[in-house]
Design a protein around this motif. Structure first.
Motif, PDB file in Angstrom:
ATOM      1  N   LEU A 549      27.445 -23.336 -23.752  1.00  0.00           N
ATOM      2  CA  LEU A 549      27.214 -23.843 -22.403  1.00  0.00           C
ATOM      3  C   LEU A 549      26.314 -25.077 -22.512  1.00  0.00           C
ATOM      4  N   ASN A 550      26.860 -26.244 -22.129  1.00  0.00           N
ATOM      5  CA  ASN A 550      26.077 -27.477 -22.256  1.00  0.00           C
ATOM      6  C   ASN A 550      26.466 -28.457 -21.155  1.00  0.00           C
ATOM      7  N   SER A 551      26.242 -29.731 -21.396  1.00  0.00           N
ATOM      8  CA  SER A 551      26.479 -30.736 -20.356  1.00  0.00           C
ATOM      9  C   SER A 551      27.942 -30.821 -19.957  1.00  0.00           C
ATOM     10  N   ARG A 552      28.858 -30.390 -20.814  1.00  0.00           N
ATOM     11  CA  ARG A 552      30.274 -30.391 -20.435  1.00  0.00           C
ATOM     12  C   ARG A 552      30.554 -29.350 -19.347  1.00  0.00           C
ATOM     13  N   ASN A 553      29.677 -28.400 -19.201  1.00  0.00           N
ATOM     14  CA  ASN A 553      29.862 -27.347 -18.200  1.00  0.00           C
ATOM     15  C   ASN A 553      28.960 -27.527 -16.985  1.00  0.00           C
ATOM     16  N   GLY A 554      28.272 -28.651 -16.913  1.00  0.00           N
ATOM     17  CA  GLY A 554      27.465 -28.916 -15.727  1.00  0.00           C
ATOM     18  C   GLY A 554      25.973 -28.940 -15.942  1.00  0.00           C
ATOM     19  N   LEU A 555      25.501 -28.647 -17.165  1.00  0.00           N
ATOM     20  CA  LEU A 555      24.066 -28.749 -17.419  1.00  0.00           C
ATOM     21  C   LEU A 555      23.667 -30.228 -17.445  1.00  0.00           C
ATOM     22  N   PRO A 556      22.511 -30.562 -16.910  1.00  0.00           N
ATOM     23  CA  PRO A 556      22.104 -31.973 -16.913  1.00  0.00           C
ATOM     24  C   PRO A 556      21.694 -32.494 -18.279  1.00  0.00           C
ATOM     25  N   CYS A 557      21.433 -31.607 -19.234  1.00  0.00           N
ATOM     26  CA  CYS A 557      21.114 -32.032 -20.598  1.00  0.00           C
ATOM     27  C   CYS A 557      21.434 -30.878 -21.538  1.00  0.00           C
ATOM     28  N   ASP A 558      21.440 -31.165 -22.845  1.00  0.00           N
ATOM     29  CA  ASP A 558      21.870 -30.172 -23.826  1.00  0.00           C
ATOM     30  C   ASP A 558      20.724 -29.433 -24.515  1.00  0.00           C
ATOM     31  N   SER A 559      19.585 -30.083 -24.658  1.00  0.00           N
ATOM     32  CA  SER A 559      18.486 -29.472 -25.430  1.00  0.00           C
ATOM     33  C   SER A 559      17.847 -28.329 -24.646  1.00  0.00           C
ATOM     34  N   VAL A 560      17.976 -27.114 -25.165  1.00  0.00           N
ATOM     35  CA  VAL A 560      17.418 -25.928 -24.527  1.00  0.00           C
ATOM     36  C   VAL A 560      16.285 -25.400 -25.410  1.00  0.00           C
ATOM     37  N   TYR A 561      15.106 -25.213 -24.786  1.00  0.00           N
ATOM     38  CA  TYR A 561      13.944 -24.734 -25.535  1.00  0.00           C
ATOM     39  C   TYR A 561      13.799 -23.215 -25.479  1.00  0.00           C
TER      40      TYR A 561
END
Length: 1024
Positions: A549-561
């Motif tokens: 699940l990342n920006s291709r699915n609607g997240l505004p950015c990819d880096s998850v902490y």
């Protein structure tokens, strides 16, 4: 651990657990979003005194030099309408009334601004310090700087002004500083000598004795009334009888709470916000906010524009505005609240947070361990028995014990004591980065290498290390999570997830091949599925299924902490761009369709989010009150999912300015712009003050745009290609939480056309084109008809010419041959005569062949060569049968010139016909041929024969076309044919052809040559 340390720790924990007073964690003003605009910034000129908001959404600021309008981004000075003026430029009070009007209190009266009209009230004099509106719409004000005993309180209803003073039972007669209306219709007036409570049928006075005995005071400067009926008083002087006081049941007492002693304050303004918090503005001590029995302070050292506070105001969206002597400040509640050194942490180096089952929050910090319980911080350090300074990872086991990684060791806090956990060889365990407890209650701890030792994984049971697993130097587990059945999950530094159980590692999945693909955080759901936080998105595994699940699915950015679920099952992520929440329903839908998009809500820097990666775990935790706590390697941030405020007010949208070709026009409806307008600029705004930077716009210009334009946060529409016509501009906007004002604002305008852009000019042009087209069509039709007629005429002329040729040459020769044959047949037995006749017929037939060839050649070229007309006519006269006794003479008079080929041919045919007629019919003895070159060209054929019958001169004989052909030939070359005939003198046939048509080069001079060239050019297009 010594007994003194144990007693100290016991007392500390007892104090923390018993200090359970109800204080809102968001009580600190430092946890609000604070913005300031100052005079030094150039936001406005002059010291500000008042602020208010009108019904249309604009904020208005009254300063010593005038009125300023504010939309959250731009400060625009208010300009007085032409011919109207405020009583005085200095503005000390403002009120946005319920009818949309703005009341302006100046240093010398009051004015009303509504619908572009400014109304002043001459009967109201003095400095207007406070303006209020009651439930009936009456505007009330109090004033100072009065001359004489006139009323300090005035009410305005419509155009009627009524002032009240001592004669009306109002004891405050020497001026008033503040006015507040309570729910029972009482007017509370902060007077210069007392506090007065007045209404038409009763009045009361308070503090009169206290204030009148103190010289130099200006009396009660501020009044605020709570819903519980408590009256708060502010006096601009410190002392037991001054400062901040509270009036209950008619008794005024000093007010002190933790963090503030009202008697020490010099109070200038008071305000109760919608959360029932009391805001206290002081003369030089900044702001105090009192809430739930505790006060918090905010001053110039914290960023306030000035410690001298003039006024408070709360806008429609809940933001609190503060007017100081140097500017204005805004305080806004944030969804993400920050706890830092300012709020009580040991240091701003937080590496981990742990929510324990007793409701406390343990915070791993540099220099100690912080514990937040019921809104109060307590600290544990080495002085309290903590075996080290810097706390790394934290864990609470099933028995309520807290495991603490501190420095390079591991300790357990149990029964107010710290116990160290050591390896079998007695060595240090290393820097603990993450811990977890498995289903068998064994504790697993991941550590980094120390003193050259590689990273590893410890398994601890009964405070003893029973297993120590080493990793390669570049490997190791960044995070751990317990499996619900057996074993432990490891998020690896070099990417991927493994499970350790039964003494073996099982590789579950790979997230990549490098450190940037490291799994920094793990979350195990109750259904056994696993989530991993990476720099390339959130990875999900369940059984043999895996998805990202990342920006291709609607997240505004990819880096998850880090990630966690709240009490409702929603997924919360700490990411590079802020905190993201995904509802549980969206998560389930995505798990079924991993290629689809998810609906999220983002909390970014405008919402107080300050996210960062931390090296220790847990980096996120949920307390028993459902609040989520995030560590960001500096401080702690908290979000309460159950109390998230949503701004449901759609922002009012306004069109502020229209500029066409650098000239301003009023944004009124049906604005008419001049012709040839090229550069059009439309400035618009949306009045949401929560986060003006997140207000987004859409606009559409009907008549030009086919769909909505998306300018983002830009507050300006630009056009440079508009044609004349009528247009409708519509703009809509949304606030910081995406609530749209779908109605927006509309501007109808038109651009005038130039005379050549008008409809009548287009109609005229169309009509002209049609007329011209029709004319061209008619001309073309005539040209075609003329061309067709010319072709018919040419064919007819050619047929006529051929008929003449045949008549004048071939037929005459045949006819002559017939005469010879007939003559020979009269004496068929006369051989000599027959032989002579046949010889003559043979010659004439040969001539007929030559004449036929000549007729054919005439179709291609001229019959005679250039200047051989005279010799050719002589040959015609001497050829064939010449009557006996007839003499023939031919002469040329004048200099021979080159003739036009057609003129030459036609004269030759005319002469040929005249000569043949003379030879055949004149019975004359002489035949004279003369060709005269003069101004014109003249041909004479003259005989002395019997002449022509006068009846034949004009029309010729029947079935004979000689004379008719001569006339046609003369007409073709515009010549004049004259036939003079008589029985006595014979026949004289003359043809005169104009020299301009006959001669190619009539003269020899240079001018004659030029003229002849010009004539020749014309002649080449002549119908000849």
């Amino acid at each position: 651990m010594t007994i003194s340390h144990s007693i100290r720790l016991c007392f500390l924990m007892f104090w923390v657990s018993c200090t359970a007073w109800a204080a809102d964690p968001g009580r600190y003003l430092s946890q609000y979003a604070h913005s300031s605009w100052t005079i030094q910034d150039g936001s406005f000129s002059g010291i500000p005194f008042a602020i208010t908001q009108t019904k249309d959404g604009y904020l208005w600021i009254g300063t010593e030099s005038g009125l300023v309008r504010f939309d959250g981004v731009r400060f625009v000075p208010w300009v007085e309408p032409e011919g109207k003026h405020l009583p005085q430029p200095s503005i000390y009070s403002l009120l946005g009334a319920t009818d949309g009007s703005l009341w302006i209190g100046t240093g010398h009266g009051i004015a009303r601004w509504a619908n572009g009209e400014l109304t002043t009230y001459a009967s109201v004099v003095g400095r207007v310090n406070s303006i209020q509106e009651d439930d009936s719409g009456t505007i009330w004000m109090v004033r100072t700087r009065l001359s004489g005993q006139i009323g300090v309180l005035c009410g305005i209803k419509g155009s009627k002004v009524q002032c009240y003073g001592p004669s009306d039972g109002l004891p405050c007669a020497n001026g008033a500083n503040d006015l507040t209306l309570d729910q029972r219709g009482n007017h509370w007036i902060g007077g210069s000598e007392a506090l007065c409570c007045w209404r038409p049928d009763s009045s009361s006075t308070y503090l009169q004795n206290d204030l009148k005995t103190t010289a130099g005071l200006i009396g009660v400067s501020a009044v605020a009334i709570g819903d519980d009926g408590v009256v708060w008083l502010g006096i601009p002087r410190a002392g037991k009888k001054f400062g901040l006081r509270r009036l209950i049941d008619g008794v005024a007492t000093s007010y002190a709470v933790r963090g503030m002693d009202g008697a020490t304050l010099s109070v200038n303004s008071l305000f109760l916000d919608r959360n029932k918090a009391l805001w206290v503005g002081t003369v030089g001590q900044g702001i105090y906010r009192v809430y739930n029995g505790e006060a918090d302070h905010f001053g110039s050292s914290d960023g306030l524009s000035s410690d001298a506070v003039q006024h408070f105001y709360q806008d429609k969206e809940g933001d609190v505005w503060v007017v100081t002597s140097k500017g204005i400040d805004r305080f806004r509640n944030l969804p993400a609240k920050t706890f830092s050194l300012r709020e009580g942490l040991t240091a701003d180096s937080v590496g981990s947070v742990l929510a324990t089952r007793d409701g406390a929050l343990w915070i791993g910090n540099q220099g100690g361990l912080d514990i937040l319980r019921h809104g109060t911080f307590a600290k544990m350090s080495s002085h309290d028995g903590l075996p080290g300074q810097d706390v790394t990872a934290l864990l609470e086991d099933h028995g309520g014990r807290v495991w603490i990684g501190v420095d390079g060791s591991l300790a357990v806090y149990d029964h107010y004591r710290f116990r160290l956990v050591k390896r079998e060889d007695g060595g240090a365990v290393g820097v603990i980065v993450a811990m977890a407890e498995d289903a068998a209650h064994d504790i697993w701890a991941s550590y980094t290498g120390v003193a050259g030792n590689p990273p590893g994984l410890l398994r601890i049971r009964d405070l003893k290390v029973i297993e120590n697993i080493s990793f390669p130097p570049d490997g190791g587990a960044l995070t751990l999570a317990s499996d619900h059945e057996t074993g432990i999950w490891l998020g690896l530094r070099n990417g991927g997830v493994e499970r350790y159980r039964g003494g073996h590692f099982e590789s579950v999945a790979k997230s990549g091949d490098g450190p940037e693909d490291a799994v920094a955080n793990l979350l195990v759901d109750p259904d056994g599925s696993l989530w991993g936080a990476t720099d390339h998105g959130l990875i999900w595994w369940k059984g043999d299924r895996a998805a990202t699940l990342n920006s291709r699915n609607g997240l505004p950015c990819d880096s998850v902490y880090s990630l966690i679920r709240d009490n409702l099952g929603s997924l919360w992520l700490s990411t590079r761009c802020g905190f993201i929440t995904i509802p549980a329903s969206e998560v389930s839908r995505w798990q079924e369709q991993p290629e689809g998009a998810v609906k999220i809500r983002l909390f970014d820097m405008f919402d107080g989010a300050q996210t960062a990666h931390t090296s220790f775990h847990p980096s996120v935790s949920r307390t028993v009150d459902a609040r989520l706590w995030f560590a960001n390697d500096s401080f702690v941030q908290m979000i309460d999912p159950s109390h998230l405020e949503t701004n449901n007010l759609p922002p009012p949208v306004h069109i502020e300015q229209v500029m066409a070709d650098r000239k301003n026009y009023s944004p009124t409806d049906e604005a008419r712009l001049p012709a040839l307008t090229r550069d059009l600029e439309i400035d618009y705004t949306a009045l949401s003050f929560v986060v003006p930077g997140k207000v987004r716009f859409r606009y559409k210009l009907e008549g030009r745009d086919t769909d909505w334009q998306e300018p983002g946060t830009r507050r300006q529409a630009l056009y440079s290609d508009l044609r004349p016509g009528k247009y409708r501009f519509q703009v809509i906007a949304c606030n910081n939480d995406g609530v749209w004002n779908e109605e927006g604002a509309v501007l109808n305008f038109s651009i005038a056309p130039m005379w050549y852009q008008t409809a009548w000019f287009r109609i005229l042009c169309l009509a002209s084109i049609m007329v011209i087209g029709w004319i061209l069509y008619r001309i073309r039709v005539r040209q075609v008809a003329k061309a067709i007629g010319a072709r018919f005429d040419e064919r007819l002329a050619e047929r006529t010419r051929m008929a003449r040729e045949l008549h004048d040459t071939f037929l005459q020769t045949i006819q002559g041959s017939k005469f010879v044959v007939d003559d020979g047949l009269e004496e068929p037995l006369n051989a000599e005569k027959m032989h002579r006749a046949l010889g003559q017929v043979s010659g004439w037939l040969d001539q007929a062949i030559q004449e036929g060839r000549a007729a054919l050649n005439s179709l291609r070229s001229s019959t005679t060569l250039k200047n051989e007309l005279a010799p050719a006519l002589r040959r015609v006269a001497e050829s064939g049968v010449v009557p006996e006794g007839m003499t023939i003479s031919a002469s040329v008079i004048g200099d021979a010139r080159e003739l036009h080929p057609i003129v030459r041919d036609e004269l030759y045919r005319i002469g040929h016909q005249a000569i043949q007629n003379a030879k055949a019919h004149s019975h004359g003895r002489s035949l004279e041929i003369a060709l005269i070159y003069g101004h014109d060209l003249t041909l004479h054929v003259r005989d002395n024969g019997v002449g022509i019958d006068p009846g034949y001169v004009m029309s010729g004989r029947e079935d004979h076309h000689g004379l008719q052909g001569m006339r046609e030939r003369a007409t073709r070359i515009q010549g004049q044919l004259t036939i003079l005939s008589s029985a006595e003198s014979g026949t004289d046939i003359s043809v005169v052809v104009p020299g301009r048509l006959s001669f190619l080069y009539p003269g020899t001079g240079i001018f004659s040559r030029i003229r002849n060239l010009y004539r020749r050019a014309i002649r080449n297009h002549d119908p000849l």
